[in-house]
Design a protein around this motif. Structure first.
Motif, PDB file in Angstrom:
ATOM      1  N   PHE A   1       0.879  -1.173   0.000  1.00 24.91           N
ATOM      2  CA  PHE A   1       0.000   0.000   0.000  1.00 24.91           C
ATOM      3  C   PHE A   1       0.913   1.218   0.000  1.00 24.91           C
ATOM      4  N   PHE A   2       0.950   1.902  -1.139  1.00 28.54           N
ATOM      5  CA  PHE A   2       1.829   3.061  -1.299  1.00 28.54           C
ATOM      6  C   PHE A   2       1.046   4.290  -0.860  1.00 28.54           C
ATOM      7  N   THR A   3       1.463   4.916   0.239  1.00 31.82           N
ATOM      8  CA  THR A   3       0.664   5.967   0.878  1.00 31.82           C
ATOM      9  C   THR A   3       0.862   7.348   0.267  1.00 31.82           C
ATOM     10  N   MET A   4       1.590   7.413  -0.842  1.00 33.92           N
ATOM     11  CA  MET A   4       1.801   8.693  -1.517  1.00 33.92           C
ATOM     12  C   MET A   4       1.098   8.670  -2.877  1.00 33.92           C
ATOM     13  N   SER A   5       1.364   9.657  -3.702  1.00 31.31           N
ATOM     14  CA  SER A   5       0.675   9.799  -4.983  1.00 31.31           C
ATOM     15  C   SER A   5       1.232   8.849  -6.034  1.00 31.31           C
TER      16      SER A   5
ATOM     17  N   GLN B   1       6.272  16.368   0.649  1.00 31.67           N
ATOM     18  CA  GLN B   1       5.248  17.409   0.556  1.00 31.67           C
ATOM     19  C   GLN B   1       5.559  18.465  -0.501  1.00 31.67           C
ATOM     20  N   ARG B   2       6.826  18.762  -0.747  1.00 35.47           N
ATOM     21  CA  ARG B   2       7.163  19.734  -1.794  1.00 35.47           C
ATOM     22  C   ARG B   2       6.840  19.179  -3.183  1.00 35.47           C
TER      23      ARG B   2
ATOM     24  N   GLY C   1       2.008  15.966  11.986  1.00 39.40           N
ATOM     25  CA  GLY C   1       3.358  16.096  12.510  1.00 39.40           C
ATOM     26  C   GLY C   1       4.030  17.428  12.276  1.00 39.40           C
ATOM     27  N   GLY C   2       3.395  18.317  11.507  1.00 43.02           N
ATOM     28  CA  GLY C   2       4.059  19.539  11.075  1.00 43.02           C
ATOM     29  C   GLY C   2       4.120  20.633  12.129  1.00 43.02           C
TER      30      GLY C   2
ATOM     31  N   CYS D   1       0.320  19.799   2.578  1.00 43.77           N
ATOM     32  CA  CYS D   1       0.309  18.975   1.356  1.00 43.77           C
ATOM     33  C   CYS D   1       0.781  17.546   1.586  1.00 43.77           C
ATOM     34  N   GLY D   2       0.612  17.031   2.805  1.00 45.90           N
ATOM     35  CA  GLY D   2       0.729  15.591   2.981  1.00 45.90           C
ATOM     36  C   GLY D   2      -0.323  14.932   2.104  1.00 45.90           C
ATOM     37  N   TRP D   3      -0.066  13.719   1.637  1.00 45.05           N
ATOM     38  CA  TRP D   3      -0.983  13.140   0.649  1.00 45.05           C
ATOM     39  C   TRP D   3      -2.370  12.890   1.215  1.00 45.05           C
TER      40      TRP D   3
END
Length: 488
Positions: free
Chosen positions: A144-148, A404-405, A290-291, A380-382
């Motif tokens: 499960f890839f938690t990013m885009s 995030q960038r 977390g930011g 901009c976390g996914w």
């Protein structure tokens, strides 16, 4: 920590799948939503394997012990890890996550046997150490890839990039040309790829290099959101030669915050305050689980919001000059802290009629779903990006760490739903005038109207993707049917 569940013998006629998440809240949330969908939508029993430490965050505890979880979703806590004995104090996020997972999965083989060999094991992208254990037991394993999807393309290209490039990737004179995707500027690379000498980079390369071992890769995205990247992953010659396992876009997976009875008192106060505001008039300012901002940046943020003269709801936490991810491993632990003591003198008085402050964290999806929200100033976390797009809310991109960038660049330049503030030359922070400008642009300007129209189009496409026969619904159904036909 969740109690260890039995192997689920109460309804053994239902096919059984195990899901393994790492300890980061931003990873637990989508995997938990995925598990719910398997249970409620496809008739599975799911054992959710929980990687924990001896000091789990209050936010994670609340999430995993929430009321109303489906009956056939069982929590199984792996032995808690004492991080003080295995994680060096100066370890970065991914190193810490990976070392905790490494310690946790020592019990995985025995656990999967105890669970009577599930039909499949789905593991978080940063739990690839589990591939070997599952393979030994003959259990097909999915990532499960938690990013885009865009980040997945970069991730699968990273091992090639690592072999071909000497020196630091961040020092490259030109953008990184990921096959079939828009180039990535060096400054927009995910943080873990910016320092190849650090242990964190080696863990990143380790996990990404192992992705082709998966039987398939799940993504929290949908066809209409990232059509180009998904097509590239499936058709581009580079990825066909890797080879990339089948890619399943099954999003949006969005954590619903529950009914009013399940909300905390502070969340209820937020929603009551929003009820009193005009439609699409409020900017939600939230930098994820977390930011954190530096003291100087937090002061500029405050005065920028005040100068904009726009309504705002700000999830405030203690500033941290050392790290933008200072709250990553203690989400919710400071929610009793008074956020006002970290803000400039006079700010509260000047914004009393237009702003609301909430300490530490809040029910973000419930807030984004409120008709009074007009924009989202986001890290901009996914997960947050998907939540915003699934609700049709345009963004002010404020990336802090991790990938995030990269997400911010994609959302602003490719998807056209976000605006990125700029840092004045010679400064390290975004100034108050720039914050005023971008907030006004999104809330009042023509640029904001265009982004809002585009965000609504994407929201509508997300609803369609999850409808019966929609792209995400069909993508997950194909895998589920395959699991059901395998012998138990």
């Amino acid at each position: 920590m969740p109690e260890t569940a039995s192997s689920g013998t109460d309804r053994d006629d239902r096919p059984h799948v195990a899901v393994l998440a790492n300890s980061g809240l931003g990873h637990v949330i989508p995997l938990l939503e995925f598990s719910k969908r398997l249970v409620v939508g496809h008739g599975f029993r799911v054992t959710f394997l929980v990687v924990t430490t001896v000091d789990p965050t209050p936010a994670q505890d609340q999430l995993l012990n929430a009321r109303g979880l489906p009956h056939d979703l069982h929590m199984h806590g792996l032995p808690a890890v004492d991080t003080s004995s295995i994680v060096p104090e100066d370890s970065r996020i991914l190193t810490r996550i990976s070392l905790v997972v490494e310690a946790s999965i020592k019990s995985l083989k025995a656990t999967l046997i105890e669970l009577n060999y599930p039909r499949a094991l789905v593991v978080d992208v940063f739990c690839t150490q589990a591939f070997g254990v599952a393979s030994e037991l003959g259990i097909p394993t999915y990532s499960f890839f938690t990013m885009s999807a865009t980040m997945l393309a970069f991730s699968l290209y990273l091992p090639t990039l690592d072999r071909e490039v000497t020196g630091e990737l961040v020092d490259l004179p030109e953008p990184v040309r990921v096959p079939g995707c828009p180039p990535v500027r060096p400054e927009d690379l995910l943080d873990q790829a910016k320092d190849r000498k650090n242990e964190e980079y080696r863990w990143l390369l380790y996990h990404f290099s192992r992705l082709p071992m998966a039987a398939g890769i799940f993504l929290n995205t949908w066809e209409a959101l990232e059509p180009g990247s998904l097509r590239t992953l499936r058709e581009d010659s580079f990825y066909r030669n890797v080879p990339v396992p089948p890619v399943h876009a099954i999003g949006p997976l969005v954590h619903e915050d529950g009914d009013a009875e399940g909300l905390r008192s502070t969340d209820a106060e937020c929603l009551a305050w929003l009820d009193r505001q005009p439609g699409e008039s409020v900017v939600l300012v939230s930098l994820g689980s977390g930011g954190t901002l530096t003291r100087e940046q937090q002061a500029e943020m405050a005065w920028g919001l005040e100068l904009s003269q726009q309504r705002f709801l700000w999830i405030v936490r203690k500033p941290a000059d050392a790290s933008a991810s200072a709250a990553f491993f203690n989400v919710g632990s400071d929610e009793e802290d008074d956020p006002t003591k970290y803000l400039p003198q006079g700010f509260l008085e000047k914004t009393r009629e237009v702003g609301m402050l909430v300490p530490s964290w809040a029910a973000q999806v419930a807030i984004l779903s409120h008709p009074s929200i007009g924009a989202f100033l986001s890290h901009c976390g996914w997960n947050s990006s998907v939540e915003s797009l699934a609700r049709g809310v345009p963004m002010i991109a404020w990336p802090l760490y991790a990938e995030q960038r990269t997400n911010a660049a994609m959302l602003a330049e490719d998807v056209d739903v976000a605006i990125r503030p700029s840092v004045e030359e010679g400064r390290k922070v975004v100034g108050r005038k720039e914050i005023e400008r971008v907030v006004r642009a999104v809330m009042r300007g023509e640029e904001g109207k265009r982004m809002r129209r585009r965000a609504r189009e994407i929201r509508d496409s997300s609803v369609e993707s999850l409808s019966h026969g929609g792209s995400s619904d069909a993508s997950l159904a194909v895998v589920c049917e395959d699991w059901k036909t395998k012998s138990s």
